[in-house]
Scaffold this motif. Structure first.
Motif, PDB file in Angstrom:
ATOM      1  N   ILE A  97       0.810  -9.330  -3.840  1.00 13.14           N
ATOM      2  CA  ILE A  97       1.561 -10.049  -2.557  1.00 13.14           C
ATOM      3  C   ILE A  97       2.647  -9.392  -2.535  1.00 13.14           C
ATOM      4  N   LEU A  98       3.585  -8.868  -3.518  1.00 13.38           N
ATOM      5  CA  LEU A  98       4.659  -8.257  -3.360  1.00 13.38           C
ATOM      6  C   LEU A  98       4.868  -6.650  -2.788  1.00 13.38           C
ATOM      7  N   GLY A  99       3.330  -6.413  -2.528  1.00 15.29           N
ATOM      8  CA  GLY A  99       3.291  -5.119  -1.999  1.00 15.29           C
ATOM      9  C   GLY A  99       3.178  -5.199  -0.557  1.00 15.29           C
ATOM     10  N   VAL A 100       3.064  -6.219   0.073  1.00 12.68           N
ATOM     11  CA  VAL A 100       3.203  -6.792   1.399  1.00 12.68           C
ATOM     12  C   VAL A 100       4.372  -6.717   1.840  1.00 12.68           C
ATOM     13  N   LYS A 101       4.932  -5.946   3.198  1.00 11.93           N
ATOM     14  CA  LYS A 101       6.421  -5.938   3.486  1.00 11.93           C
ATOM     15  C   LYS A 101       6.643  -6.982   4.236  1.00 11.93           C
TER      16      LYS A 101
END
Lengths: 231, 316
Positions: A97-101
Protein backbone atom coordinates in the motif's frame (compact mmCIF):
# COMPACT_ATOMS: atom_id res chain seq x y z
CA UNK A 1 12.94 8.46 -21.56
CA UNK A 2 15.89 8.94 -19.18
CA UNK A 3 18.90 10.95 -20.33
CA UNK A 4 21.76 11.44 -17.91
CA UNK A 5 24.47 13.83 -18.99
CA UNK A 6 27.77 14.62 -17.30
CA UNK A 7 26.62 13.51 -13.85
CA UNK A 8 29.03 14.23 -11.01
CA UNK A 9 28.38 13.05 -7.46
CA UNK A 10 30.09 13.60 -4.14
CA UNK A 11 30.18 11.97 -0.74
CA UNK A 12 31.50 14.82 1.34
CA UNK A 13 34.79 15.67 -0.35
CA UNK A 14 35.14 12.44 -2.34
CA UNK A 15 34.37 12.92 -5.98
CA UNK A 16 32.65 9.60 -6.78
CA UNK A 17 31.02 10.12 -10.18
CA UNK A 18 33.16 12.02 -12.66
CA UNK A 19 30.93 12.76 -15.60
CA UNK A 20 28.57 9.85 -16.19
CA UNK A 21 26.36 10.00 -19.30
CA UNK A 22 23.90 7.38 -20.52
CA UNK A 23 20.38 6.88 -21.82
CA UNK A 24 17.49 4.51 -21.29
CA UNK A 25 14.75 4.32 -23.94
CA UNK A 26 11.07 3.54 -23.49
CA UNK A 27 10.37 -0.09 -22.60
CA UNK A 28 14.08 -0.86 -22.80
CA UNK A 29 16.10 -2.91 -20.35
CA UNK A 30 19.55 -1.44 -19.96
CA UNK A 31 22.23 -2.88 -17.69
CA UNK A 32 24.87 -0.92 -15.84
CA UNK A 33 27.82 -3.21 -15.11
CA UNK A 34 31.10 -2.79 -13.34
CA UNK A 35 33.19 -3.98 -10.44
CA UNK A 36 32.28 -3.17 -6.85
CA UNK A 37 32.93 0.42 -5.88
CA UNK A 38 33.00 1.98 -9.37
CA UNK A 39 29.89 4.06 -8.62
CA UNK A 40 26.95 2.12 -10.05
CA UNK A 41 24.83 2.40 -6.90
CA UNK A 42 25.96 5.98 -6.47
CA UNK A 43 24.69 6.68 -9.98
CA UNK A 44 21.13 5.59 -9.25
CA UNK A 45 21.16 7.17 -5.80
CA UNK A 46 22.40 10.42 -7.33
CA UNK A 47 19.60 10.32 -9.88
CA UNK A 48 17.10 10.04 -7.01
CA UNK A 49 18.76 12.98 -5.27
CA UNK A 50 19.97 10.95 -2.30
CA UNK A 51 23.59 12.00 -2.97
CA UNK A 52 24.93 15.51 -3.72
CA UNK A 53 25.16 15.82 -7.49
CA UNK A 54 25.65 18.15 -10.43
CA UNK A 55 24.89 17.58 -14.09
CA UNK A 56 21.78 17.08 -16.14
CA UNK A 57 19.12 14.39 -15.61
CA UNK A 58 16.25 14.62 -18.07
CA UNK A 59 13.31 12.33 -17.51
CA UNK A 60 10.32 12.29 -19.88
CA UNK A 61 11.65 15.51 -21.37
CA UNK A 62 11.86 17.26 -18.01
CA UNK A 63 14.96 18.30 -16.06
CA UNK A 64 14.79 16.62 -12.64
CA UNK A 65 18.31 17.27 -11.33
CA UNK A 66 17.20 19.86 -8.78
CA UNK A 67 14.26 17.96 -7.32
CA UNK A 68 13.75 16.04 -4.07
CA UNK A 69 13.43 12.26 -4.07
CA UNK A 70 9.66 12.33 -3.54
CA UNK A 71 9.15 14.77 -6.43
CA UNK A 72 11.26 12.64 -8.75
CA UNK A 73 9.33 9.56 -7.69
CA UNK A 74 6.05 11.33 -8.49
CA UNK A 75 7.31 12.01 -12.01
CA UNK A 76 7.32 8.25 -12.54
CA UNK A 77 10.88 7.23 -11.71
CA UNK A 78 11.17 4.39 -9.21
CA UNK A 79 14.16 2.88 -7.47
CA UNK A 80 14.61 -0.53 -5.89
CA UNK A 81 17.49 -0.18 -3.49
CA UNK A 82 20.31 -2.65 -3.07
CA UNK A 83 19.63 -3.55 0.54
CA UNK A 84 16.03 -4.80 0.07
CA UNK A 85 14.57 -1.89 1.93
CA UNK A 86 11.31 -3.40 3.13
CA UNK A 87 9.65 -1.80 6.15
CA UNK A 88 10.37 -4.77 8.41
CA UNK A 89 7.78 -4.05 11.09
CA UNK A 90 4.93 -3.47 8.64
CA UNK A 91 2.96 -6.25 7.00
CA UNK A 92 3.45 -7.30 3.38
CA UNK A 93 0.14 -5.69 2.48
CA UNK A 94 1.06 -2.43 4.23
CA UNK A 95 4.38 -2.40 2.39
CA UNK A 96 2.54 -2.70 -0.91
CA UNK A 97 0.00 0.00 0.00
CA UNK A 98 2.90 2.34 0.78
CA UNK A 99 4.01 1.98 -2.80
CA UNK A 100 0.89 3.77 -3.97
CA UNK A 101 1.52 7.49 -4.27
CA UNK A 102 -2.03 8.64 -4.80
CA UNK A 103 -4.91 6.47 -3.65
CA UNK A 104 -7.34 8.25 -6.00
CA UNK A 105 -5.45 7.29 -9.15
CA UNK A 106 -5.78 3.84 -10.65
CA UNK A 107 -2.41 2.59 -11.82
CA UNK A 108 -1.37 -0.19 -14.15
CA UNK A 109 -0.77 -2.55 -11.23
CA UNK A 110 -3.05 -3.57 -8.40
CA UNK A 111 -2.35 -5.44 -5.20
CA UNK A 112 -4.32 -8.40 -6.57
CA UNK A 113 -2.02 -8.55 -9.61
CA UNK A 114 0.97 -8.75 -7.32
CA UNK A 115 -0.56 -11.49 -5.23
CA UNK A 116 -1.46 -13.40 -8.38
CA UNK A 117 2.11 -13.17 -9.68
CA UNK A 118 3.59 -14.09 -6.33
CA UNK A 119 1.29 -16.43 -4.40
CA UNK A 120 3.86 -16.67 -1.62
CA UNK A 121 3.36 -12.95 -0.93
CA UNK A 122 -0.42 -13.44 -0.92
CA UNK A 123 -0.16 -16.25 1.59
CA UNK A 124 1.92 -14.05 3.88
CA UNK A 125 0.06 -10.79 3.27
CA UNK A 126 -0.38 -10.05 6.97
CA UNK A 127 3.05 -11.18 8.09
CA UNK A 128 5.66 -8.53 9.00
CA UNK A 129 7.86 -8.05 5.94
CA UNK A 130 10.96 -8.54 8.07
CA UNK A 131 10.01 -12.20 8.48
CA UNK A 132 10.15 -12.94 4.74
CA UNK A 133 13.05 -14.70 3.03
CA UNK A 134 15.55 -12.66 1.03
CA UNK A 135 13.94 -13.68 -2.25
CA UNK A 136 10.45 -12.81 -1.05
CA UNK A 137 11.71 -9.45 0.22
CA UNK A 138 13.23 -8.75 -3.19
CA UNK A 139 9.91 -9.57 -4.88
CA UNK A 140 8.11 -7.39 -2.35
CA UNK A 141 10.25 -4.30 -2.95
CA UNK A 142 9.91 -4.72 -6.71
CA UNK A 143 6.13 -5.12 -6.40
CA UNK A 144 6.04 -2.11 -4.07
CA UNK A 145 7.84 -0.05 -6.70
CA UNK A 146 5.33 -1.20 -9.34
CA UNK A 147 2.41 -0.15 -7.12
CA UNK A 148 3.57 3.43 -7.67
CA UNK A 149 2.92 2.97 -11.42
CA UNK A 150 6.38 4.09 -12.58
CA UNK A 151 7.54 4.62 -16.17
CA UNK A 152 11.08 3.58 -15.35
CA UNK A 153 12.51 1.44 -12.57
CA UNK A 154 16.11 1.45 -11.48
CA UNK A 155 16.90 -1.90 -9.87
CA UNK A 156 20.09 -2.17 -7.84
CA UNK A 157 21.55 -5.69 -7.55
CA UNK A 158 18.24 -7.55 -7.30
CA UNK A 159 19.74 -11.04 -7.42
CA UNK A 160 22.48 -10.59 -4.85
CA UNK A 161 22.56 -13.51 -2.46
CA UNK A 162 19.56 -15.27 -3.95
CA UNK A 163 19.22 -18.94 -4.92
CA UNK A 164 19.50 -19.69 -8.67
CA UNK A 165 15.81 -20.50 -8.92
CA UNK A 166 14.83 -17.19 -7.35
CA UNK A 167 17.29 -15.37 -9.62
CA UNK A 168 15.36 -16.85 -12.54
CA UNK A 169 12.12 -15.51 -11.04
CA UNK A 170 13.57 -12.03 -10.71
CA UNK A 171 14.70 -12.12 -14.34
CA UNK A 172 11.23 -13.25 -15.45
CA UNK A 173 9.57 -10.44 -13.50
CA UNK A 174 11.90 -7.85 -15.03
CA UNK A 175 11.14 -9.12 -18.53
CA UNK A 176 7.42 -9.06 -17.77
CA UNK A 177 7.65 -5.46 -16.49
CA UNK A 178 9.51 -4.36 -19.64
CA UNK A 179 6.88 -6.05 -21.83
CA UNK A 180 4.29 -3.72 -20.34
CA UNK A 181 6.25 -0.75 -21.62
CA UNK A 182 8.16 0.13 -18.45
CA UNK A 183 11.85 0.88 -18.85
CA UNK A 184 14.40 -0.76 -16.59
CA UNK A 185 17.87 0.29 -15.58
CA UNK A 186 19.45 -2.80 -14.10
CA UNK A 187 22.56 -2.87 -11.95
CA UNK A 188 23.85 -6.40 -11.85
CA UNK A 189 26.88 -8.49 -10.99
CA UNK A 190 25.68 -11.66 -12.69
CA UNK A 191 26.60 -11.24 -16.35
CA UNK A 192 24.39 -14.10 -17.49
CA UNK A 193 21.21 -12.40 -16.25
CA UNK A 194 22.22 -8.99 -17.56
CA UNK A 195 23.06 -10.39 -21.00
CA UNK A 196 19.94 -12.53 -21.16
CA UNK A 197 17.39 -9.79 -20.54
CA UNK A 198 18.94 -6.46 -21.50
CA UNK A 199 19.23 -4.94 -24.96
CA UNK A 200 22.11 -2.63 -24.21
CA UNK A 201 25.01 -2.59 -21.78
CA UNK A 202 26.99 0.17 -20.12
CA UNK A 203 30.17 -0.65 -18.23
CA UNK A 204 31.46 1.65 -15.51
CA UNK A 205 34.99 2.10 -14.22
CA UNK A 206 36.48 4.73 -11.91
CA UNK A 207 33.30 6.82 -11.78
CA UNK A 208 32.90 6.98 -15.58
CA UNK A 209 31.23 5.03 -18.36
CA UNK A 210 34.03 3.11 -20.07
CA UNK A 211 32.04 1.05 -22.56
CA UNK A 212 28.65 1.05 -24.20
CA UNK A 213 27.12 -1.29 -26.73
CA UNK A 214 24.47 -3.88 -27.47
CA UNK A 215 24.45 -7.13 -25.54
CA UNK A 216 25.75 -9.12 -28.51
CA UNK A 217 28.59 -6.66 -29.13
CA UNK A 218 29.51 -6.88 -25.49
CA UNK A 219 29.46 -10.68 -25.50
CA UNK A 220 32.09 -10.71 -28.26
CA UNK A 221 34.24 -8.04 -26.63
CA UNK A 222 36.54 -10.04 -24.38
CA UNK A 223 38.88 -7.11 -23.82
CA UNK A 224 36.25 -4.98 -22.04
CA UNK A 225 35.33 -7.86 -19.79
CA UNK A 226 38.95 -8.47 -18.94
CA UNK A 227 39.76 -4.81 -18.31
CA UNK A 228 36.70 -3.71 -16.39
CA UNK A 229 34.73 -6.66 -15.04
CA UNK A 230 36.79 -9.74 -14.30
CA UNK A 231 38.59 -9.77 -11.01
CA UNK B 1 -2.19 1.20 53.92
CA UNK B 2 -4.96 0.39 51.45
CA UNK B 3 -5.75 4.05 50.89
CA UNK B 4 -2.07 4.82 50.29
CA UNK B 5 -1.94 2.18 47.58
CA UNK B 6 -5.12 3.37 45.88
CA UNK B 7 -4.11 7.02 45.93
CA UNK B 8 -0.55 6.37 44.88
CA UNK B 9 -1.84 4.23 42.05
CA UNK B 10 -4.15 6.96 40.82
CA UNK B 11 -1.61 9.73 41.26
CA UNK B 12 1.01 7.62 39.57
CA UNK B 13 -1.28 7.03 36.62
CA UNK B 14 -2.05 10.74 36.29
CA UNK B 15 1.63 11.66 36.45
CA UNK B 16 2.67 8.77 34.19
CA UNK B 17 0.15 9.62 31.49
CA UNK B 18 1.20 13.26 31.63
CA UNK B 19 4.77 12.10 31.07
CA UNK B 20 3.58 10.04 28.14
CA UNK B 21 1.87 13.03 26.52
CA UNK B 22 5.23 14.77 26.68
CA UNK B 23 7.50 11.91 25.73
CA UNK B 24 5.37 10.51 22.89
CA UNK B 25 5.99 13.58 20.77
CA UNK B 26 9.67 13.62 21.66
CA UNK B 27 10.21 9.98 20.79
CA UNK B 28 8.20 10.22 17.56
CA UNK B 29 10.26 13.18 16.40
CA UNK B 30 13.48 11.45 17.34
CA UNK B 31 12.75 8.16 15.64
CA UNK B 32 11.73 9.82 12.41
CA UNK B 33 14.13 12.73 12.10
CA UNK B 34 16.96 11.62 14.35
CA UNK B 35 16.65 14.89 16.24
CA UNK B 36 16.62 14.90 20.01
CA UNK B 37 14.47 17.98 20.51
CA UNK B 38 15.87 19.70 23.58
CA UNK B 39 13.22 22.42 23.25
CA UNK B 40 10.36 19.95 23.71
CA UNK B 41 9.75 20.81 27.35
CA UNK B 42 9.98 24.49 26.38
CA UNK B 43 6.93 24.06 24.18
CA UNK B 44 5.16 22.37 27.08
CA UNK B 45 5.84 25.44 29.19
CA UNK B 46 4.94 27.90 26.44
CA UNK B 47 1.57 26.20 26.06
CA UNK B 48 0.84 26.52 29.76
CA UNK B 49 1.50 30.27 29.50
CA UNK B 50 -0.63 30.62 26.39
CA UNK B 51 -3.41 28.64 28.05
CA UNK B 52 -3.18 30.95 31.06
CA UNK B 53 -3.45 34.11 28.95
CA UNK B 54 -6.33 32.74 26.91
CA UNK B 55 -8.10 31.47 30.01
CA UNK B 56 -8.13 34.97 31.50
CA UNK B 57 -10.01 36.37 28.53
CA UNK B 58 -12.04 33.48 27.18
CA UNK B 59 -12.04 30.90 29.93
CA UNK B 60 -10.17 27.69 30.68
CA UNK B 61 -11.67 25.56 27.91
CA UNK B 62 -10.63 27.87 25.10
CA UNK B 63 -7.15 27.93 26.58
CA UNK B 64 -7.03 24.15 26.59
CA UNK B 65 -8.17 24.07 22.98
CA UNK B 66 -6.16 26.89 21.43
CA UNK B 67 -2.87 26.88 23.35
CA UNK B 68 -1.79 23.45 22.06
CA UNK B 69 -2.87 24.39 18.54
CA UNK B 70 -0.84 27.60 18.59
CA UNK B 71 2.16 25.84 20.08
CA UNK B 72 1.84 23.04 17.52
CA UNK B 73 1.83 25.63 14.76
CA UNK B 74 4.90 27.34 16.21
CA UNK B 75 6.57 23.94 16.43
CA UNK B 76 5.81 23.23 12.77
CA UNK B 77 7.25 26.62 11.80
CA UNK B 78 10.38 26.00 13.87
CA UNK B 79 10.85 22.79 11.90
CA UNK B 80 10.04 24.33 8.52
CA UNK B 81 12.16 27.47 8.77
CA UNK B 82 14.75 26.46 11.35
CA UNK B 83 15.49 22.80 11.77
CA UNK B 84 15.09 21.94 8.08
CA UNK B 85 17.77 24.47 7.16
CA UNK B 86 20.10 23.18 9.87
CA UNK B 87 19.44 19.55 8.95
CA UNK B 88 21.99 19.38 6.13
CA UNK B 89 24.81 20.26 8.49
CA UNK B 90 24.29 17.13 10.57
CA UNK B 91 23.04 16.08 13.96
CA UNK B 92 25.25 18.15 16.24
CA UNK B 93 24.16 21.50 14.75
CA UNK B 94 20.56 20.28 15.00
CA UNK B 95 21.04 19.49 18.67
CA UNK B 96 22.59 22.89 19.29
CA UNK B 97 19.74 24.53 17.40
CA UNK B 98 17.06 22.91 19.60
CA UNK B 99 19.16 23.80 22.64
CA UNK B 100 19.05 27.40 21.50
CA UNK B 101 15.30 27.28 20.98
CA UNK B 102 14.89 25.92 24.52
CA UNK B 103 16.83 28.87 25.91
CA UNK B 104 14.90 31.28 23.76
CA UNK B 105 11.56 29.94 24.98
CA UNK B 106 12.60 30.20 28.61
CA UNK B 107 13.77 33.79 28.19
CA UNK B 108 10.72 34.71 26.14
CA UNK B 109 8.37 33.41 28.80
CA UNK B 110 10.13 35.44 31.50
CA UNK B 111 10.21 38.49 29.29
CA UNK B 112 6.48 38.45 28.58
CA UNK B 113 4.95 36.97 31.73
CA UNK B 114 7.60 37.69 34.35
CA UNK B 115 9.46 35.42 36.74
CA UNK B 116 6.71 34.67 39.21
CA UNK B 117 4.32 31.79 39.24
CA UNK B 118 1.04 32.68 37.52
CA UNK B 119 -2.42 32.21 38.94
CA UNK B 120 -3.46 29.78 36.22
CA UNK B 121 -6.50 28.18 37.84
CA UNK B 122 -8.63 25.21 37.01
CA UNK B 123 -12.23 25.98 36.06
CA UNK B 124 -14.88 25.91 38.75
CA UNK B 125 -16.56 22.83 37.38
CA UNK B 126 -13.36 20.84 37.92
CA UNK B 127 -12.80 22.13 41.47
CA UNK B 128 -13.48 19.97 44.43
CA UNK B 129 -13.13 16.27 45.01
CA UNK B 130 -14.47 13.37 43.05
CA UNK B 131 -14.65 10.92 45.93
CA UNK B 132 -13.47 10.60 49.47
CA UNK B 133 -11.79 7.44 50.62
CA UNK B 134 -10.71 6.88 54.23
CA UNK B 135 -10.95 10.60 54.79
CA UNK B 136 -8.72 11.58 51.86
CA UNK B 137 -10.01 13.40 48.80
CA UNK B 138 -9.31 12.58 45.18
CA UNK B 139 -9.66 15.81 43.17
CA UNK B 140 -11.90 15.93 40.10
CA UNK B 141 -9.15 17.71 38.21
CA UNK B 142 -6.81 14.74 38.45
CA UNK B 143 -9.50 12.50 37.02
CA UNK B 144 -9.93 15.07 34.26
CA UNK B 145 -6.19 14.94 33.48
CA UNK B 146 -6.39 11.17 33.42
CA UNK B 147 -9.29 11.19 30.96
CA UNK B 148 -7.72 13.79 28.66
CA UNK B 149 -4.47 11.81 28.53
CA UNK B 150 -6.21 8.53 27.83
CA UNK B 151 -8.37 10.07 25.09
CA UNK B 152 -5.34 11.65 23.41
CA UNK B 153 -3.48 8.37 23.68
CA UNK B 154 -6.33 6.48 22.01
CA UNK B 155 -6.62 9.07 19.23
CA UNK B 156 -2.87 8.99 18.61
CA UNK B 157 -2.83 5.22 18.45
CA UNK B 158 -5.85 5.03 16.15
CA UNK B 159 -4.42 7.58 13.74
CA UNK B 160 -1.11 5.72 13.63
CA UNK B 161 -2.70 2.32 13.25
CA UNK B 162 -5.72 2.88 11.02
CA UNK B 163 -5.06 5.84 8.73
CA UNK B 164 -2.93 6.09 5.63
CA UNK B 165 -1.06 9.05 7.10
CA UNK B 166 -0.36 6.91 10.16
CA UNK B 167 0.97 4.15 7.94
CA UNK B 168 3.31 6.57 6.17
CA UNK B 169 4.50 7.89 9.55
CA UNK B 170 5.14 4.37 10.85
CA UNK B 171 7.11 3.59 7.71
CA UNK B 172 9.07 6.83 7.95
CA UNK B 173 10.17 5.90 11.47
CA UNK B 174 13.68 4.67 10.79
CA UNK B 175 13.41 4.67 6.97
CA UNK B 176 12.50 8.23 5.91
CA UNK B 177 14.57 8.16 2.70
CA UNK B 178 12.88 5.00 1.42
CA UNK B 179 9.47 6.57 2.07
CA UNK B 180 10.59 9.61 0.09
CA UNK B 181 11.68 7.45 -2.83
CA UNK B 182 8.18 5.95 -2.91
CA UNK B 183 6.81 9.40 -3.65
CA UNK B 184 5.64 10.53 -0.23
CA UNK B 185 6.36 14.11 0.75
CA UNK B 186 8.83 13.46 3.55
CA UNK B 187 9.63 17.11 4.38
CA UNK B 188 5.90 17.70 4.88
CA UNK B 189 5.62 14.58 7.05
CA UNK B 190 8.54 15.83 9.16
CA UNK B 191 6.90 19.21 9.61
CA UNK B 192 3.52 17.74 10.56
CA UNK B 193 5.08 15.24 12.96
CA UNK B 194 7.07 17.99 14.63
CA UNK B 195 3.94 20.12 14.86
CA UNK B 196 1.81 17.31 16.27
CA UNK B 197 4.58 16.32 18.68
CA UNK B 198 4.86 19.84 20.07
CA UNK B 199 1.05 20.11 20.18
CA UNK B 200 0.98 16.98 22.37
CA UNK B 201 3.48 18.64 24.68
CA UNK B 202 1.19 21.66 24.49
CA UNK B 203 -1.80 19.67 25.72
CA UNK B 204 0.31 18.40 28.60
CA UNK B 205 1.31 21.97 29.45
CA UNK B 206 -2.23 23.30 29.30
CA UNK B 207 -3.59 20.63 31.65
CA UNK B 208 -0.58 20.51 33.96
CA UNK B 209 -0.24 24.28 34.38
CA UNK B 210 -2.96 24.62 37.04
CA UNK B 211 -1.66 21.77 39.24
CA UNK B 212 2.09 21.67 38.74
CA UNK B 213 2.36 25.46 38.60
CA UNK B 214 2.91 27.81 35.68
CA UNK B 215 6.35 29.34 36.20
CA UNK B 216 9.56 29.76 34.17
CA UNK B 217 11.14 26.68 35.76
CA UNK B 218 8.43 24.27 34.72
CA UNK B 219 10.26 23.24 31.55
CA UNK B 220 13.45 22.26 33.30
CA UNK B 221 11.38 20.71 36.10
CA UNK B 222 9.86 18.10 33.82
CA UNK B 223 12.38 18.18 30.97
CA UNK B 224 14.86 15.90 32.69
CA UNK B 225 12.30 13.26 33.56
CA UNK B 226 10.99 13.36 30.01
CA UNK B 227 14.41 12.39 28.64
CA UNK B 228 14.65 9.63 31.23
CA UNK B 229 11.33 8.24 29.95
CA UNK B 230 12.46 8.31 26.35
CA UNK B 231 15.83 6.72 27.06
CA UNK B 232 14.41 4.15 29.48
CA UNK B 233 11.66 3.15 27.07
CA UNK B 234 14.04 3.01 24.15
CA UNK B 235 14.68 5.95 21.85
CA UNK B 236 12.07 5.98 19.14
CA UNK B 237 9.67 3.46 20.63
CA UNK B 238 6.17 4.72 21.36
CA UNK B 239 5.26 1.52 23.23
CA UNK B 240 8.45 1.74 25.26
CA UNK B 241 7.73 5.37 26.11
CA UNK B 242 4.24 4.39 27.28
CA UNK B 243 5.48 1.67 29.60
CA UNK B 244 8.36 3.80 30.87
CA UNK B 245 6.03 6.76 31.54
CA UNK B 246 3.67 4.67 33.64
CA UNK B 247 6.54 2.92 35.43
CA UNK B 248 8.28 6.14 36.34
CA UNK B 249 4.98 7.79 37.27
CA UNK B 250 4.02 4.93 39.56
CA UNK B 251 7.44 4.33 41.08
CA UNK B 252 7.89 7.98 41.87
CA UNK B 253 4.51 8.43 43.53
CA UNK B 254 4.82 5.20 45.49
CA UNK B 255 8.29 6.18 46.62
CA UNK B 256 6.97 9.50 47.89
CA UNK B 257 4.23 7.75 49.81
CA UNK B 258 6.54 5.30 51.52
CA UNK B 259 8.27 6.82 54.48
CA UNK B 260 10.63 3.95 55.10
CA UNK B 261 14.41 3.95 55.17
CA UNK B 262 17.14 1.35 55.22
CA UNK B 263 17.26 1.60 59.01
CA UNK B 264 13.76 0.11 59.09
CA UNK B 265 15.00 -2.84 57.09
CA UNK B 266 17.90 -3.29 59.49
CA UNK B 267 15.45 -3.11 62.38
CA UNK B 268 13.68 -6.16 60.98
CA UNK B 269 17.01 -7.96 61.28
CA UNK B 270 17.37 -6.67 64.86
CA UNK B 271 20.10 -4.22 63.91
CA UNK B 272 19.48 -0.90 65.55
CA UNK B 273 20.87 2.18 63.84
CA UNK B 274 21.96 5.01 66.08
CA UNK B 275 23.67 8.29 65.41
CA UNK B 276 26.97 6.61 66.17
CA UNK B 277 26.54 4.03 63.41
CA UNK B 278 28.88 4.32 60.43
CA UNK B 279 27.23 6.36 57.61
CA UNK B 280 24.21 7.12 59.77
CA UNK B 281 22.76 9.66 57.31
CA UNK B 282 22.47 7.16 54.52
CA UNK B 283 20.69 4.53 56.60
CA UNK B 284 18.04 6.92 57.85
CA UNK B 285 17.33 8.67 54.54
CA UNK B 286 13.75 7.75 53.71
CA UNK B 287 12.59 6.51 50.34
CA UNK B 288 10.40 9.57 49.91
CA UNK B 289 13.48 11.76 50.25
CA UNK B 290 15.28 10.07 47.38
CA UNK B 291 12.16 9.71 45.21
CA UNK B 292 13.23 12.39 42.71
CA UNK B 293 16.50 10.54 42.14
CA UNK B 294 14.95 7.17 41.38
CA UNK B 295 14.11 7.79 37.70
CA UNK B 296 17.68 8.88 37.00
CA UNK B 297 18.99 5.84 38.81
CA UNK B 298 16.69 3.68 36.67
CA UNK B 299 18.07 5.35 33.56
CA UNK B 300 21.66 4.72 34.57
CA UNK B 301 20.96 1.06 35.35
CA UNK B 302 19.13 0.68 32.02
CA UNK B 303 21.99 2.28 30.10
CA UNK B 304 24.46 -0.10 31.73
CA UNK B 305 22.52 -3.31 31.10
CA UNK B 306 20.43 -2.53 28.04
CA UNK B 307 21.64 0.61 26.26
CA UNK B 308 18.88 0.44 23.62
CA UNK B 309 16.23 0.81 26.36
CA UNK B 310 13.17 -1.33 27.01
CA UNK B 311 11.94 -1.50 23.43
CA UNK B 312 14.44 0.55 21.47
CA UNK B 313 15.28 -0.68 18.00
CA UNK B 314 17.37 2.06 16.47
CA UNK B 315 21.07 1.41 16.93
CA UNK B 316 22.45 4.89 16.47
Amino acid sequence: MLKVKDLHAFYGKSHILQGVSFEVGKGEIVSLLGRNGVGRSTTVNAIMGDVDRTGSIVFNGEEIAGLDAYQISRKGLAIVLENRSVFPALSVRENLILGVKDMRKVGRWKIEDMFEMFPSLARRADVPAGALSGGEQQMLVMCRALMGDPDLIMVDEPTEGLAPKVVEQVADLLTEIAKRGISILLIEQKLTIALKISARIYVMGHGRIVYQGTSSDFENNKQVRKDWLEV
Amino acid sequence: MFETIIFSLLNGLVYGLLLFLLSSGLTLIFSMMGVLNLAHAGFYMLSAYFAYSISIHLGFWYGLLFAPLIVGFIGAMVERYGLRKVHKFGHVPELIFTFGVAFLLEELVQFVWGRNQLAYNKPEILEGSLFTLFGADFPIYKMFMLIVSVVIFIILLSVLKYTRTGLIIRAAVGHPNVVGMLGHNVPLIFMVTFGVGTALAGIAGAIAGPVLGTYPGMASGLGGIMFVVVIFGGLGSLGGAFIASLMIGLIQTFAIAIDASLSDVFLLMDIVITEQTFMYDIWVTSLSQVAPLIPYLMMVVMLIFRPAGLMGARES
